[in-house]
Scaffold this active site. Structure first.
Site: not given
Ligand code: C5P
Length: 236
Positions: A38, A123, A70, A216, A65, A67
């Site tokens: 992603k 979220t 518009d 992460r 990603d 998003k």
């Molecule tokens: O490090 P982590 O597993 O929390 O990363 C999750 C990824 O998913 C990040 O790129 C974050 O911006 C994205 N994301 C999220 N929750 C959402 C939409 C996207 O954590 N509702």
């Protein structure tokens, strides 16, 4: 309902960096251990089409990603520009709150070979946040998200981004074939960090996730490929 994996490797690693060398090192290390990568605003606004192509050419299908949100014509033309990227993204997304006409216009710009999905309610938003923004106070974030998921399907899109906790409702309302791309995933032994509504990889798949967005827990590991392989093994 307990589901099994719909993809041979459902792991989508979130490469959240503006740095091209770091992104390339990650996708090179992860080439054989994840199903998708992603790339989001942080990377794309810094590195543009050339950086995107460099990462995509490493061979892992890309979820771009960005998003988009518009007026319908602007989103349609913006997506046409993005579909000129080479190689084309495997998955791309827009905001469902742009409305039915915006989503229908978006669909015209994206061929079936790229999955077009929508974000429903971010979220990061609480009930108080959405009510302050003017959404119907008789309905909570889950209600609004489900309503937007239905609208997304009506517009002919392929699926949505959703929280692991929304999966049961989405599957019940929208059926087995609507693509669900699910962040907020934490293997049992890793830190939650800033995520609150989390699930383990195996429980998210069992609840109906098709693709797991994991940042992460993989990118912060001493050996990202080993971390990804361990997560995949936990799903078998
Ligand atoms: O490090 P982590 O597993 O929390 O990363 C999750 C990824 O998913 C990040 O790129 C974050 O911006 C994205 N994301 C999220 N929750 C959402 C939409 C996207 O954590 N509702």
């Amino acid at each position: 309902m307990t589901r099994t994996m719909t993809h041979p490797n459902p792991i989508c690693v979130a490469v959240d960096t503006p740095d091209l060398a770091k992104a390339l090192a990650l996708v090179t290390a992860l080439r054989d251990s994840v199903g998708y990568v992603k790339l989001g605003m942080e990377f794309f606004y810094a590195q543009g089409a050339a950086g995107y192509s460099a990462v995509a050419k490493a061979g892992i299908p890309v979820f771009l990603d960005l998003k988009l949100h518009d007026i319908p014509n602007t989103v349609e033309q913006g997506l046409r520009s993005l579909m000129a990227l080479a190689p084309a993204p495997a998955i791309i997304n827009i905001h469902a709150t742009g409305g039915l006409e915006m989503m229908q216009a978006a669909r015209k710009a994206v061929p079936a070979s790229t999955k077009l999905i929508a974000v429903t309610i971010l979220t990061s938003l609480s009930n108080d946040n959405i009510w302050a923004a003017g959404l119907d106070p008789a309905r909570d974030t889950a209600d609004h998200a489900l309503n937007l998921a239905r609208l997304t399907k009506q517009a002919g899109l392929d699926g949505i981004v959703c929280s692991p906790l929304d999966l049961a409702g989405v599957r019940a309302a929208l059926g087995p074939d609507f693509l669900t791309v699910v962040p907020g995933i934490r293997p049992a032994d890793t830190a939650a960090n800033d995520q609150k509504r989390i699930a383990t990889p195996a429980s998210a798949i069992a609840a109906g996730a098709d693709i797991l967005v994991i940042g992460r827990a993989i990118t912060g590991a001493a050996d990202p490929a080993a971390a990804a392989r361990a997560i995949l093994a936990s799903l078998a």
